[in-house]
Design a protein around this motif. Structure first.
Motif, PDB file in Angstrom:
ATOM      1  N   ILE A 205       0.828  -1.206   0.000  1.00 59.95           N
ATOM      2  CA  ILE A 205       0.000   0.000   0.000  1.00 59.95           C
ATOM      3  C   ILE A 205       0.864   1.258   0.000  1.00 59.95           C
ATOM      4  O   ILE A 205       0.559   2.238  -0.691  1.00 59.95           O
ATOM      5  CB  ILE A 205      -0.965  -0.022   1.200  1.00 59.95           C
ATOM      6  N   PHE A 206       1.969   1.208   0.746  1.00 61.14           N
ATOM      7  CA  PHE A 206       2.886   2.349   0.772  1.00 61.14           C
ATOM      8  C   PHE A 206       3.447   2.614  -0.624  1.00 61.14           C
ATOM      9  O   PHE A 206       3.524   3.760  -1.077  1.00 61.14           O
ATOM     10  CB  PHE A 206       4.027   2.079   1.756  1.00 61.14           C
ATOM     11  N   PHE A 207       3.813   1.560  -1.339  1.00 63.93           N
ATOM     12  CA  PHE A 207       4.357   1.721  -2.690  1.00 63.93           C
ATOM     13  C   PHE A 207       3.300   2.264  -3.646  1.00 63.93           C
ATOM     14  O   PHE A 207       3.551   3.208  -4.392  1.00 63.93           O
ATOM     15  CB  PHE A 207       4.891   0.388  -3.216  1.00 63.93           C
ATOM     16  N   TYR A 208       2.103   1.679  -3.611  1.00 61.39           N
ATOM     17  CA  TYR A 208       1.043   2.083  -4.532  1.00 61.39           C
ATOM     18  C   TYR A 208       0.551   3.496  -4.261  1.00 61.39           C
ATOM     19  O   TYR A 208       0.346   4.280  -5.190  1.00 61.39           O
ATOM     20  CB  TYR A 208      -0.153   1.127  -4.411  1.00 61.39           C
ATOM     21  N   GLU A 209       0.331   3.805  -2.975  1.00 60.87           N
ATOM     22  CA  GLU A 209      -0.370   5.035  -2.624  1.00 60.87           C
ATOM     23  C   GLU A 209       0.539   6.196  -2.245  1.00 60.87           C
ATOM     24  O   GLU A 209       0.088   7.341  -2.222  1.00 60.87           O
ATOM     25  CB  GLU A 209      -1.342   4.768  -1.463  1.00 60.87           C
ATOM     26  N   VAL A 210       1.792   5.929  -1.930  1.00 62.13           N
ATOM     27  CA  VAL A 210       2.688   6.999  -1.494  1.00 62.13           C
ATOM     28  C   VAL A 210       3.842   7.193  -2.473  1.00 62.13           C
ATOM     29  O   VAL A 210       4.014   8.268  -3.037  1.00 62.13           O
ATOM     30  CB  VAL A 210       3.236   6.722  -0.072  1.00 62.13           C
ATOM     31  N   VAL A 211       4.619   6.122  -2.685  1.00 65.69           N
ATOM     32  CA  VAL A 211       5.812   6.247  -3.525  1.00 65.69           C
ATOM     33  C   VAL A 211       5.444   6.706  -4.935  1.00 65.69           C
ATOM     34  O   VAL A 211       6.127   7.545  -5.533  1.00 65.69           O
ATOM     35  CB  VAL A 211       6.582   4.906  -3.585  1.00 65.69           C
TER      36      VAL A 211
END
Length: 432
Positions: free
Chosen positions: A223-229
């Protein structure tokens, strides 16, 4: 019966929310599924399907269709019927959820599920404190911590690993909503999502199964990769990463320091005695020494694979896997495994044992249908669900349990609705 489209849509959404929110209670959830099916049959003319939606329905229902295809291979046909009955919801849920796809709001359904389920688990936790003060007192004193999570799950008829799979999904779902609220600058929803997420993560630690904790970290990473990075500037990525890591690790540090058995369980117990595969009876007291060890799972898997290789073409029968496995334990003088009649504890091997090579193909089709939808839509929640359910089934067989069958079939159907509404080539696609 005359029913406006608005009222019909409301009833559909209420029913699907109630189905997934009551999944911990098998009888109630089953009745809600029956009501949902009957309601849709009455208004069957309102269902809409395209070629793509029918293909997805077949993919999601493939484990049930496999049961029907190999029905003849059961030693006792009535047992085969019971086995097929367990998975019939994998046909009914996608058929009637996908048939109503334009009426279903993905985000509203997910958030309602998270809110209701976390509140329900909190209620069940408080109830457990009241009805089982002995176990809770033991927990607070740091004794026999391995048992308390299982007792909590058992207090309302759940199996601890599958309860923790649900809780892991709740935790990462809260994280996803917190990031979404942050992007939209909705402070109220940020606070609610973080509060629900902290409660969910606490319950994951309380039930304390190893795979669920791994799933939380993997899910949050996805989720961090999809939504933030992919969506924020580097400065914001660093700030969100540090804040999230600090909260997660601080919670984990405090919990582990007050739970000394957790260190023993995750390191000493898990990987102990790996030289004793299929030789667990050499221990003086295997219940104490290796009951929760990885070597026990490896011994089970090795036995299941030995049987599967001999029946690789058609398997041993959908209802006969556990019987054949128990017989093998006895024949090979593995009396500890035979005493406790351990099931396969691996869904991939379970399908290979019961259905042979076709079973392996179907379980892969079922799981990768979910993975494919997550990949095509670039949706972090769908991709995370695929990872959580796929990994969880490495150490358990959740597609033989009501709570795993309905959980995966329900969300696979909801994801299919989201996927189809995003698909520009689907004839029934509409803007939402």
């Amino acid at each position: 019966m005359i029913l406006s489209e608005k009222r019909f849509s409301q009833i559909i959404n209420i029913l699907i929310t109630l189905i997934i929110s009551t999944i911990f209670f098998r009888v109630l959830c089953t009745w809600l599924i029956i009501i949902f099916v009957v309601f849709n049959l009455i208004f069957y003319k309102r269902l809409q399907f395209s070629k793509r939606s029918l293909v997805l329905t077949l993919c999601i229902s493939s484990p049930f269709l496999l049961e029907l295809l190999f029905f003849w291979n059961n030693d006792v046909l009535s047992d085969g019927l019971k086995s097929a009955e367990k998975t019939v919801s994998l046909l009914l849920l996608p058929l009637f959820i996908i048939g109503n796809r334009d009426r279903i709001d993905f985000k509203k359904t997910l958030f309602a599920y998270i809110l209701i389920t976390v509140a329900l688990v909190l209620f069940l936790f408080i109830r457990f404190m009241l009805i089982s003060p002995k176990f809770f007192d033991v927990y607070l004193r740091g004794l026999e911590l391995w048992e308390v999570g299982y007792q909590f799950a058992n207090s309302f008829g759940m199996h601890a690993p599958i309860l923790n799979m649900h809780l892991a999904f709740l935790t990462v779902g809260c994280f996803w909503f917190a990031l979404d609220a942050l992007k939209n600058k909705n402070q109220k929803k940020i606070v609610i999502s973080l509060l629900l997420g902290c409660l969910s993560f606490f319950f994951v630690l309380f039930v304390n199964t190893r795979i669920a904790l791994l799933n939380v970290f993997l899910g949050m990473s996805v989720i961090f990769f999809y939504e933030v990075v992919r969506k924020y500037k580097l400065r914001n990525v660093i700030v969100i990463f540090l804040a999230g890591t600090a909260i997660l690790l601080s919670t984990l540090y405090i919990y582990v320091n007050n739970n000394p058995y957790m260190k023993t369980k995750y390191f000493d117990v898990t990987f102990a005695h790996l030289d004793k595969i299929n030789n667990l009876d050499s221990f003086e007291n295997p219940e104490v020494e290796v009951y929760n060890s990885f070597v026990t799972r490896l011994s089970i898997w090795n036995s299941a694979w030995d049987i599967s290789k001999k029946n690789i073409l058609i398997g041993v029968g959908s209802s006969d896997g556990k019987k054949k496995l128990n017989a093998y334990y006895k024949d090979t003088n593995q009396m500890f495994l035979y005493k406790y009649k351990f099931p396969v504890h691996n869904q991939y091997l379970d399908f290979a044992l019961r259905f042979g090579v076709m079973g392996i193909a179907v379980i892969m089709l079922y799981l990768f249908t979910i993975g494919y939808m997550g990949y095509i839509t670039r949706n972090a929640i769908i991709t995370t669900f695929f990872l959580i359910f796929s990994i969880s089934n490495l150490t358990d067989d959740f597609l033989i349990l009501f709570h795993g069958i309905v959980f995966s079939g329900f969300w696979a159907s909801i994801f299919a609705c989201y996927y189809l509404c995003k698909d520009p080539f689907d004839k029934l696609n509409r803007d939402h």
